[in-house]
Write an enzyme that holds these catalytic residues in place. Sequence first.
Site, short mmCIF file in Angstrom:
data_model
loop_
_atom_site.label_atom_id
_atom_site.label_comp_id
_atom_site.label_asym_id
_atom_site.label_seq_id
_atom_site.Cartn_x
_atom_site.Cartn_y
_atom_site.Cartn_z
N GLY A 1 0.17 -4.88 1.02
CA GLY A 1 -1.08 -4.66 0.28
C GLY A 1 -1.20 -5.50 -0.98
O GLY A 1 -2.31 -5.85 -1.40
N GLU B 1 5.81 -5.77 7.78
CA GLU B 1 5.23 -4.64 8.53
C GLU B 1 5.84 -4.38 9.90
O GLU B 1 5.84 -3.24 10.36
CB GLU B 1 3.71 -4.83 8.67
N GLY C 1 0.83 -1.20 0.00
CA GLY C 1 0.00 0.00 0.00
C GLY C 1 0.86 1.25 0.00
O GLY C 1 2.06 1.18 0.28
N ASP D 1 -1.22 -6.85 8.06
CA ASP D 1 -2.68 -6.70 7.95
C ASP D 1 -3.20 -7.34 6.66
O ASP D 1 -2.75 -8.42 6.28
CB ASP D 1 -3.07 -5.23 8.09
#
Length: 385
Positions: free
Chosen positions: A145, A168, A97, A176
């Site tokens: 992402g 992350e 992302g 996530d």
Amino acid sequence: MAARVLRPLPRLKPFNRLQVILRHLKMSKQTDSTAEVLLEKRGGAGIITLNRPKVLNALTFSMIQQIYPQIKTWEQDPETFLIIIKGTGGKAFCAGGDIRAIADAGKVGDRLAHDFFREEYILNNAIGTCKKPYVALIDGITMGGGVGLSVHGHFRVATEKTLFAMPETAIGLFPDVGGGYFLPRLSGKIGYYLALTGFRLKGRDVLKAGIATHFVESEKLPALEKDLIALKSPSTENIADLLNSYHVKSKVDQEKEFVLDEHMEKINSLFSANSMEEIVKKLKQDGSPFALKQLETINKMSPTSLKMTLRQLREGASMSLQDVFTMEYRLSQACMRGHDFYEGVRAVLIDKDQSPRWKPAALEEVSDEFLDDCFKPLGNNDLKL
């Protein structure tokens, strides 16, 4: 002076006028080669092409906003039999992302810090529940992402160029995009190991770890895509058969042992502890070169992220995909309220000094009360799927 202001505007040529109309109708976004994402229908297939090659196809908020309604439209369309997603540029499927934009927004309390995660997880869930077969061609870098855009779909085709990671914890975030669902479901404790250390898997190992479903040489992807598009009213089985036929012919690294094979016993015992402190203790006690290397890696990560991630995976192991996204949205907002995410982005992406100053700086200082608070429901602001 006034006369100059009132001078009539030049008449638009018919072609220009048509372009303006098309732009207003949003039809041009589908074939405009400068668009961030290309959405097109070819044969029985809906094709999503991530088109930001200069930034490794990093996922922006506007890309999410375009992809989600298109998937929903194709899902309802009787003439669309499958969805293919791929990246341009040859280096990456999607490197993650647009973290920097989120950090900038979070610092000034901009809505994007809520909206990005909310819409991204809604898209991830749409992929995970998609009624049409969904084929992700994860050729090149696939992280964060980018994993969310692929791993929840029916089919994930890795190549010798695939590089997978959930990195992350190194930037004060957590794995996530549904990591709380798919990671604890990998064999043994591989998922916990990947989540906490950010270890990178390459090529066929992405298949062997259970993240990809098929392995096809990168140069064969255009032919595979062409054959997928040419299938007449295919069922999921027809698509699986075609993918399998390419998979069995792919010989690259076929004989190679899985990179983590020799360490699996250690991974399964060392990463099965109930707390981060216990994992660290076990790694120290083990004392092998492998264990000490993991200890060195873990010591660089955000202590808050490590504790958050271990609990996320332990709880996610028995949750539905939807409940995992709800939990992860709560965690994302805890990170936006905290310190380490902004510090991680500074150290890794902005100043690039690779020396984040985490607060708190030690695992022991991250209290259970603080963690409980991160996992608390957000009332009206909870993610609704």
